[in-house]
Motif scaffolding. Structure first.
Motif, PDB file in Angstrom:
ATOM      1  N   ASP A   1     -56.817  -0.833  86.995  1.00 29.41           N
ATOM      2  CA  ASP A   1     -55.569  -1.398  86.500  1.00 29.41           C
ATOM      3  C   ASP A   1     -54.331  -0.920  86.823  1.00 29.41           C
ATOM      4  O   ASP A   1     -53.344  -0.977  87.166  1.00 29.41           O
ATOM      5  CB  ASP A   1     -55.786  -1.740  85.018  1.00 29.41           C
ATOM      6  CG  ASP A   1     -54.898  -2.844  84.635  1.00 29.41           C
ATOM      7  OD1 ASP A   1     -54.924  -4.171  85.263  1.00 29.41           O
ATOM      8  OD2 ASP A   1     -53.934  -2.896  83.844  1.00 29.41           O
TER       9      ASP A   1
ATOM     10  N   VAL B   1     -53.989  -2.647  90.463  1.00 27.58           N
ATOM     11  CA  VAL B   1     -53.049  -3.759  90.127  1.00 27.58           C
ATOM     12  C   VAL B   1     -51.629  -3.562  89.806  1.00 27.58           C
ATOM     13  O   VAL B   1     -50.643  -3.753  90.441  1.00 27.58           O
ATOM     14  CB  VAL B   1     -53.574  -4.409  88.647  1.00 27.58           C
ATOM     15  CG1 VAL B   1     -52.772  -5.765  88.489  1.00 27.58           C
ATOM     16  CG2 VAL B   1     -55.113  -4.786  89.067  1.00 27.58           C
ATOM     17  N   ASP B   2     -51.598  -2.364  89.006  1.00 28.01           N
ATOM     18  CA  ASP B   2     -50.206  -1.761  88.626  1.00 28.01           C
ATOM     19  C   ASP B   2     -49.489  -1.038  89.722  1.00 28.01           C
ATOM     20  O   ASP B   2     -48.311  -1.133  90.022  1.00 28.01           O
ATOM     21  CB  ASP B   2     -50.197  -0.976  87.325  1.00 28.01           C
ATOM     22  CG  ASP B   2     -48.838  -1.093  86.774  1.00 28.01           C
ATOM     23  OD1 ASP B   2     -48.217  -1.680  86.948  1.00 28.01           O
ATOM     24  OD2 ASP B   2     -48.453  -0.064  85.972  1.00 28.01           O
TER      25      ASP B   2
ATOM     26  N   VAL C   1     -47.619  -3.322  91.949  1.00 29.42           N
ATOM     27  CA  VAL C   1     -46.370  -3.720  91.378  1.00 29.42           C
ATOM     28  C   VAL C   1     -45.494  -2.589  91.749  1.00 29.42           C
ATOM     29  O   VAL C   1     -44.306  -2.679  92.083  1.00 29.42           O
ATOM     30  CB  VAL C   1     -46.457  -3.918  89.918  1.00 29.42           C
ATOM     31  CG1 VAL C   1     -45.166  -4.029  89.427  1.00 29.42           C
ATOM     32  CG2 VAL C   1     -47.400  -5.108  89.721  1.00 29.42           C
TER      33      VAL C   1
ATOM     34  N   TYR D   1     -38.308   2.890  82.485  1.00 27.40           N
ATOM     35  CA  TYR D   1     -39.327   2.421  83.457  1.00 27.40           C
ATOM     36  C   TYR D   1     -39.735   1.114  82.942  1.00 27.40           C
ATOM     37  O   TYR D   1     -39.919   0.169  83.670  1.00 27.40           O
ATOM     38  CB  TYR D   1     -40.344   3.536  83.641  1.00 27.40           C
ATOM     39  CG  TYR D   1     -41.324   2.875  84.491  1.00 27.40           C
ATOM     40  CD1 TYR D   1     -41.530   2.807  85.768  1.00 27.40           C
ATOM     41  CD2 TYR D   1     -42.620   2.445  83.835  1.00 27.40           C
ATOM     42  CE1 TYR D   1     -42.509   2.216  86.646  1.00 27.40           C
ATOM     43  CE2 TYR D   1     -43.685   1.779  84.337  1.00 27.40           C
ATOM     44  CZ  TYR D   1     -43.627   1.745  85.712  1.00 27.40           C
ATOM     45  OH  TYR D   1     -44.748   1.226  86.225  1.00 27.40           O
TER      46      TYR D   1
ATOM     47  N   LYS E   1     -38.804  -2.517  84.529  1.00 30.05           N
ATOM     48  CA  LYS E   1     -40.094  -3.219  85.092  1.00 30.05           C
ATOM     49  C   LYS E   1     -40.001  -4.635  84.407  1.00 30.05           C
ATOM     50  O   LYS E   1     -40.307  -5.538  85.251  1.00 30.05           O
ATOM     51  CB  LYS E   1     -41.467  -2.432  84.867  1.00 30.05           C
ATOM     52  CG  LYS E   1     -42.676  -2.928  85.644  1.00 30.05           C
ATOM     53  CD  LYS E   1     -43.523  -1.973  85.095  1.00 30.05           C
ATOM     54  CE  LYS E   1     -45.085  -2.070  85.780  1.00 30.05           C
ATOM     55  NZ  LYS E   1     -46.122  -1.311  85.438  1.00 30.05           N
TER      56      LYS E   1
ATOM     57  N   TYR F   1     -39.614  -7.695  87.011  1.00 32.94           N
ATOM     58  CA  TYR F   1     -40.881  -8.496  87.489  1.00 32.94           C
ATOM     59  C   TYR F   1     -40.526  -9.967  86.857  1.00 32.94           C
ATOM     60  O   TYR F   1     -41.005 -10.766  87.474  1.00 32.94           O
ATOM     61  CB  TYR F   1     -42.084  -7.998  86.578  1.00 32.94           C
ATOM     62  CG  TYR F   1     -43.351  -7.848  87.128  1.00 32.94           C
ATOM     63  CD1 TYR F   1     -43.731  -9.089  87.804  1.00 32.94           C
ATOM     64  CD2 TYR F   1     -44.321  -7.103  86.789  1.00 32.94           C
ATOM     65  CE1 TYR F   1     -44.805  -9.210  88.306  1.00 32.94           C
ATOM     66  CE2 TYR F   1     -45.527  -7.111  87.446  1.00 32.94           C
ATOM     67  CZ  TYR F   1     -45.825  -8.239  88.177  1.00 32.94           C
ATOM     68  OH  TYR F   1     -47.143  -8.364  88.795  1.00 32.94           O
TER      69      TYR F   1
ATOM     70  N   HIS G   1     -50.157  -9.091  84.947  1.00 32.29           N
ATOM     71  CA  HIS G   1     -50.026  -8.585  83.663  1.00 32.29           C
ATOM     72  C   HIS G   1     -49.403  -7.259  83.472  1.00 32.29           C
ATOM     73  O   HIS G   1     -49.223  -6.871  82.226  1.00 32.29           O
ATOM     74  CB  HIS G   1     -51.348  -8.603  82.992  1.00 32.29           C
ATOM     75  CG  HIS G   1     -52.380  -8.039  83.470  1.00 32.29           C
ATOM     76  ND1 HIS G   1     -53.008  -7.946  84.785  1.00 32.29           N
ATOM     77  CD2 HIS G   1     -52.657  -6.465  83.257  1.00 32.29           C
ATOM     78  CE1 HIS G   1     -53.842  -7.163  85.038  1.00 32.29           C
ATOM     79  NE2 HIS G   1     -53.735  -5.987  84.244  1.00 32.29           N
ATOM     80  N   THR G   2     -49.362  -6.289  84.608  1.00 33.41           N
ATOM     81  CA  THR G   2     -49.180  -4.908  84.112  1.00 33.41           C
ATOM     82  C   THR G   2     -47.981  -4.608  83.686  1.00 33.41           C
ATOM     83  O   THR G   2     -47.699  -3.460  82.997  1.00 33.41           O
ATOM     84  CB  THR G   2     -49.420  -4.113  85.357  1.00 33.41           C
ATOM     85  OG1 THR G   2     -48.615  -4.673  86.473  1.00 33.41           O
ATOM     86  CG2 THR G   2     -50.899  -4.253  85.884  1.00 33.41           C
TER      87      THR G   2
ATOM     88  N   ASP H   1     -46.936  -1.777  79.391  1.00 29.55           N
ATOM     89  CA  ASP H   1     -45.785  -0.833  79.442  1.00 29.55           C
ATOM     90  C   ASP H   1     -44.888  -1.421  78.468  1.00 29.55           C
ATOM     91  O   ASP H   1     -44.139  -0.627  77.659  1.00 29.55           O
ATOM     92  CB  ASP H   1     -45.195  -0.776  80.900  1.00 29.55           C
ATOM     93  CG  ASP H   1     -46.299   0.041  81.593  1.00 29.55           C
ATOM     94  OD1 ASP H   1     -46.817   0.976  81.325  1.00 29.55           O
ATOM     95  OD2 ASP H   1     -46.325  -0.370  83.066  1.00 29.55           O
TER      96      ASP H   1
END
Lengths: 657, 543
Positions: A581, A585-586, A589, B165, B169, B173, B241-242, B246
């Motif tokens: 993840d 995944v991240d 991004v 950050y 993000k 996003y 979902h990331t 965060d």
């Protein structure tokens, strides 16, 4: 009076609420007053309900309110009071009350006293919901609820890591079973359009054998979790971390029998699915002998009883699997008394020995704690299956039914288990109460008999263990309990299940009975020769078959195997996915972020050197040009004159040519 | 302005917090107490007024209610159009309640730029409420985007860890997804002006747009995907979902509460309000895809939870798992699934909101969120332990508490769609118990051996005060969910009929032929009566 049955679970709920909210501040060491009163009230109503049903054994449906409803799905909070429920609430409130009273003495002085009674009352509430609920969803509510209380009570001494570990293990293993149960519920809803027992059992024509098989197998997965059958039994031995009254009430007498209740409640569905019954019988039989074999060599008094419980539960499923549902309930009933008794007796021993649970450090206690000893003796004889005590009647019925149904292998396993049961129970008895004392020195002079509020419940339970089998189960196969439960078992579908239909000749039946008595007595004799007459024998034998002994002593390493095969891989996958993840995944991004930034840097460069470069270039060009041109405009008239002259000369040349 | 109260109550509810922002501007910025109490007072007033929606709401009416409609930018056909149905009603109530709780929970946590903080929260509240009320796509989009701004500040200024950050993000996003949605909205707008597909007018009015008949290919297909990006990122669905762990981890407590409680619901709300009814064919078409993503989210989120060392991040990942359930139920496209889905949106707001508050309480005392720093707190903080335990069991779906009802209905719905999917999703429930119980054990059980935890005070009155309403809702929805289900039922039936018209027919034949109802017994939309009639007395041989 049956319409007041809803009060039965309400009292303990109120008790739990009061103790939960005010116990810590106000009630403290008086918490038991509320808790015991609540259970007493419950028992009182239960007796009335039971009497009502006993006189007129029909099913009453009480609908309280609509709970979850959505389109064509609807589930009521409602009760079904029939003979099966009546028996179950008697067991739960009766044994429950005794154990509540016992706990007053046992838990005396514990800093979580109020918490203990809160949880115990809460447990009573959920257990009663489980057995009184009128549909599968409500059974599931009770099912998960008792799981919750079991979790809370196993981990009652939460400061001990082993206790909180055991609680968590119990909850999670039970959840695995519950997952099966809930899938069964969905299937029932999908097939019947409702979850109400009354409709489902009256309309079994809506499903075929295949669906019935899947449904019952799903339900049975739930039962395997709650009633600690292979492969989901592993939580029950660990559950002994909880206070001993909890082990007696939840992990012997009531909650763990919920799976048996469920199978018997759904007997009409199970009877439609021979394959499922086969599975139930086989799982029950294997669990029975497997757990009994582990029980042979355990050294913790409660662990022996825990494996014994697993084994006896296996017996009950064995009974259900061969179609002898009533015998299963009968065994559930008698087991509740004698196993409750044994656990409380063990608690009394532990109490006397200041917390010692290792039977290698006991011995010769018979004279020091006589009341405990005598009642424990009765419990042992009862579970060993020696007539006329309770266990004999129910166990014998089960074995006879298995034999009569032609399940000879299962019958043989049952008989072997009976031998082992008798052996390990007498082993326990002898090691604890007979022989020479091996008690630690400091503990030795503290030994004392438990207070009355502990010994009186023992005596009452001993009384039941003595007589109850004969009272409700004589004559075998057609005693009162069979007549009482006849409306619950195999009637609505109109089918006659296997097992009940077979009838053996009286001679054969007596022969089987003699055989099972013989087996019980051999167990006694064997234990006697091992632990009284010849105390060195066990060690020598253990040395002779060391591998086997190690396997039994270490419980076949099942926990270790599960850890390696299931738990560790899941944790590894979890770690892997977490890394995945973060980095993949991240990572994508972030990478797209970086690419954007990189791209913008490139753009910036492009901007600076190309776009702006062009702009600057233009201006630079102009600048450069201007600088060049400036030289033309010096302001000196002679330069202009020169330029003009040159210009005229050039133009002239152009015009001429 | 057609509603029982005779004044535009929805606008009032939406803008009271905004008015509050202006009031706060006139308060001395060093008078923290006054700022806090004013902000809290405003949120309470707003909450009380939002409760007035309940008596005025006709739960049998399938149309939008409390409608407020005015022409806004006539040249473009943009309208100021507010209206709610049962689904939005529940979400609005949840928003006003959680906002008030979020403000109350911030009293001890925020000491810097206090005024700006409360202005941000109130402004955020207006944005959130607007999203749930707007029935004009243009208006919706404005609220949808505007909400990002205060949340960006909340994370970026008052957050912890890598707050900048995370804030950026989160912002980028979400914005990225929203832009695709904007494209979709504009496409719809132009398609509707074409009489072949729509009403032939230039309008953003959702009720009008519902009437469109678009072919699956190419329009519904691509439009669904465009909206999908906007909503799926917000939900968030795996693999988008990331941003969530965060943002949740670095946001201040109140930010996490609102983020988990309300902002995530905007994604799921978007699906239910726009994707399903606007693109019914595509919704059907994408069911396997959506269900697969939802199930991956359920299992994946739960497994990742097991590996977490930071409480807040663990809870954040648990949201991925829970929202997977919400999506699974929704795309079962039957009444049980969608009812469960909407109920679970509310449940998740309550339970996860409560969990973040719990983390906040402990964080304010210890300034750490590492699970390993705790252990044995039960003895020291009994009230905290009890409330944490109830919340945990609510989150893992114990019967009697709210989570169970939602999950159960979702699974009933999913099971009817596909048995295997439901069976896999059930595994998520097992894992859910595993990671939550383990978390609780590591934090609360064992011996209290970290000297820094020796003097932790238990919850104070203010903290108890804001946890109690959530606990009450956990029990209420768990024990008697009927009122909640009744409110949303007509709206859900409406959506099901639009997106899955075969359902009613199917359930009818199922109940008649398989469940043995006498023919002629109509299946009403509100089925209570039919199911009672279905129950026959139990024939017993004893009778």
């Amino acid at each position: 009076m049956v319409e007041y049955a809803w009060l039965v679970p309400v009292f303990p709920a109120i008790g739990a609420l009061i103790n939960g909210l005010f116990g810590k501040k106000y009630l403290r060491d008086q918490s038991h007053i509320i808790a015991v009163t609540a259970v007493m009230a419950s028992l009182f109503i239960s007796i009335i309900v039971f009497a009502d049903i006993a006189l007129n054994p029909i099913a009453h449906e009480i609908k309280l309110f609509e709970w979850i409803v959505s389109d064509n799905f609807s589930a009521y909070v409602g009760l079904l009071i029939d003979p099966l429920t009546a028996i179950m609430i008697m067991v739960v409130t009766g044994v429950g009350l005794l154990i509540h009273i016992y706990s007053i003495g046992y838990m005396h002085g514990d800093e979580g006293y109020y918490r203990f009674f809160t949880y115990l009352n809460l447990f009573m509430f959920f257990m009663l919901i489980l057995v009184m609920g009128g549909n599968y969803l409500l059974m599931f509510v009770g099912w998960e609820g008792v799981g919750l209380c079991s979790y809370l009570l196993i981990g009652f001494w939460y400061q001990k890591k082993s206790a909180s570990d055991a609680g968590r293990k119990a909850f999670i293993v039970n959840r695995i079973g519950d997952a099966g149960f809930i899938l069964g519920i969905f299937l029932i809803f999908g097939s019947f359009g409702t979850l109400d027992y009354s409709f489902v059992f009256a309309n079994t024509h809506l499903i075929n054998t295949k669906i019935a098989t899947i449904i019952t197998l799903c339900l049975f997965i739930g039962a395997m979790g709650k009633s600690a059958q292979i492969p989901l039994y592993v939580w029950l031995p660990d559950a002994m971390e909880g206070p001993t009254p909890v082990s007696a009430l939840i992990h012997a007498a009531t909650m763990v029998t919920a799976g048996v209740y469920m199978v018997v409640r759904s007997n009409i569905l199970f009877s439609m699915a021979p394959f499922s019954l086969e599975v139930v019988a086989v799982v029950g039989a294997i669990t029975a002998i497997f757990a009994a074999s582990i029980g042979l060599v355990q050294t913790d008094i409660k662990k022996v009883l825990a494996y014994s419980t697993v084994s006896q539960l296996g017996y009950m499923f064995l009974a259900c699997g061969v179609g002898a549902y009533v015998s299963g309930v009968f065994h559930l009933f008698t087991h509740a008394f004698f196993k409750g008794l044994l656990f409380l007796g063990a608690g009394s021993v532990i109490h006397a020995l200041s917390g010692e649970q290792d039977i290698r450090k006991m011995g010769a206690l018979a004279r020091k704690i006589p009341a405990t000893y005598k009642t424990f003796l009765i419990g042992t004889i009862a579970i060993a299956g020696i007539p006329p005590l309770a266990g004999f009647w129910s166990k014998d019925e089960i074995l006879t039914s298995a034999f009569a149904g032609g399940h000879y292998l299962i019958w043989a396993i049952g008989l072997a288990t009976a031998l082992m049961t008798s052996f390990y129970m007498f082993r326990l008895l002898f090691l604890t109460f007979y022989g020479s004392s091996r008690v630690d020195h400091e503990v030795e002079h503290h030994i004392h008999e438990s207070p009355h509020n502990m010994t009186v419940p023992l005596m009452i339970l001993a009384g039941f263990s003595l007589l109850i089998g004969m009272v409700v189960g004589f004559p075998p196969e057609s005693g009162w309990i069979h007549r009482f439960l006849s409306s619950v078992v195999g009637s609505a579908g109109g089918e006659v299940h296997e097992g009940a239909g077979h009838h053996l000749s009286l001679g054969l039946e007596l022969g089987l009975m003699a055989l099972s008595i013989g087996v019980a007595l051999s167990g006694l004799a064997l234990a006697y020769s091992f632990y009284i007459k010849n105390p060195e024998l066990p060690k020598r034998l253990a040395a002779r078959v060391q591998g086997l002994h190690q396997a039994l002593y270490n419980k076949y390493w099942v926990d270790e195997i599960y850890s390696v095969v299931i738990v560790q891989p899941i944790l590894m996958i979890s770690q892997f996915l977490w890394t995945f993840d973060q980095w993949v995944v991240d990572g994508l991004v972030n990478a797209s972020g970086w690419i954007t930034i990189l791209e913008s840097k490139i753009s910036e460069m492009f901007d600076i050197y190309v776009v702006d470069g062009t702009v600057n270039g233009v201006s630079d060009t102009l600048d450069f040009g201007a600088r060049g041109l400036r030289r033309l405009q010096t302001g000196a008239i002679q330069n202009y004159m020169l330029a003009m002259g040159l210009g005229i000369a050039i133009l002239t040349v152009i015009f001429i040519f | 302005m057609t509603n029982v109260y005779g004044f535009p109550i929805l606008s009032l509810i939406a803008y009271i917090p905004l008015i509050g922002c202006f009031i706060l501007l006139f308060i001395d910025k060093d008078n923290h107490k006054k700022i806090m109490y004013t902000a809290f007072g405003i949120s309470i007033v707003d909450m009380v007024i939002s409760f007035l929606l309940l008596p005025g709401f006709e739960s049998s009416n399938v149309n939008m209610q409390f409608i407020e409609k005015a022409s806004w930018i006539p040249t473009l056909g943009v309208e100021y159009f507010f209206g709610i149905d049962g689904i939005s009603l529940l979400l609005i109530l949840m928003t006003t309640i959680l906002s008030a709780i979020a403000i109350l929970s911030s009293f001890a946590a925020i000491h810097e730029r206090v005024k700006e903080y409360y202005v941000s929260i109130l402004f955020l509240e207006t944005g959130m409420l607007g999203v749930f009320m707007a029935m004009d796509l243009f208006l919706f989009y404005i609220f949808w985007e505007i909400m990002l701004v205060p949340m960006y500040f909340l994370i970026g200024i008052w957050g912890g860890g890598r707050r900048l950050y995370s804030a950026i993000k989160f912002f980028l996003y979400t914005l990225f997804g929203s832009l695709f949605m904007l494209l979709g909205i504009l496409t719809l707008y132009f398609l509707n002006s074409n009489p072949a597909y729509g009403t032939g007018e230039f309008t953003f009015n959702l009720v009008e747009l519902y009437k469109m008949h678009l072919p699956l290919l190419p329009f519904q297909f691509w439009l669904f995907l465009a909206f999908f990006l906007g909503f799926a990122i917000k939900v968030p669905m795996f693999p988008f979902h990331t941003w969530l762990p965060d943002a949740h981890t670095d946001a201040p407590t109140a930010g996490s509460v609102l983020l988990a409680g309300v902002l995530l619901k905007m994604g799921t709300y978007g699906f239910i309000r726009f994707s399903l009814p606007l693109f019914p064919l595509a919704s059907m078409y994408f069911v396997p895809f959506m269900a697969a993503l939802a199930i991956i989210g359920i299992i994946y989120g739960a497994l990742v939870c097991l590996a977490q060392k930071d409480v807040k991040r663990l809870i954040a990942y648990s949201s991925v798992s829970h929202l997977g359930f919400v999506m699974l139920g929704m795309f079962a496209l039957n009444p049980q699934g969608i009812t469960g889905s909407v109920l679970q949106m509310v449940n998740h707001g309550i339970s996860t909101g409560a969990l973040f508050l719990i983390v906040g309480i402990i964080y304010e005392r210890r300034h750490t969120r590492m699970i390993a720093d705790f252990g044995g707190l039960s003895n020291r903080m009994p009230i905290f332990a009890a409330i944490f335990a109830i919340t945990m069991f609510s989150s893992i779906g114990l019967p009697g508490l709210n989570g169970f009802v939602g999950e159960f209905l979702i699974l009933v719905g999913a099971f009817q769609y596909n048995k295997i999917y439901a069976a896999i999703a059930v595994l998520g429930i097992i894992l859910g118990a595993a990671y939550m119980l383990w978390l609780y054990q590591r934090m609360m059980f064992g011996t209290l051996d970290n000297p820094e935890n020796k003097n932790l005070p238990d919850m104070n009155r203010r903290e108890i005060a804001y946890m109690i309403p959530l606990i009450i809702f956990m029990f209420w929805i768990g024990l008697y969910p009927k009122p909640f289900i009744k409110i949303m039922e007509p709206a859900i039936i409406n959506i099901v009929q639009k997106v899955n018209p075969g359902w009613a027919q199917k359930s009818k034949t199922m109940t008649i032929e398989e469940a043995g109802i006498p023919k002629g017994d109509a299946i009403p939309l509100v089925p209570a009566s039919s199911s009672t009639e279905r129950q026959k007395p139990m024939p017993h041989s004893g009778e």
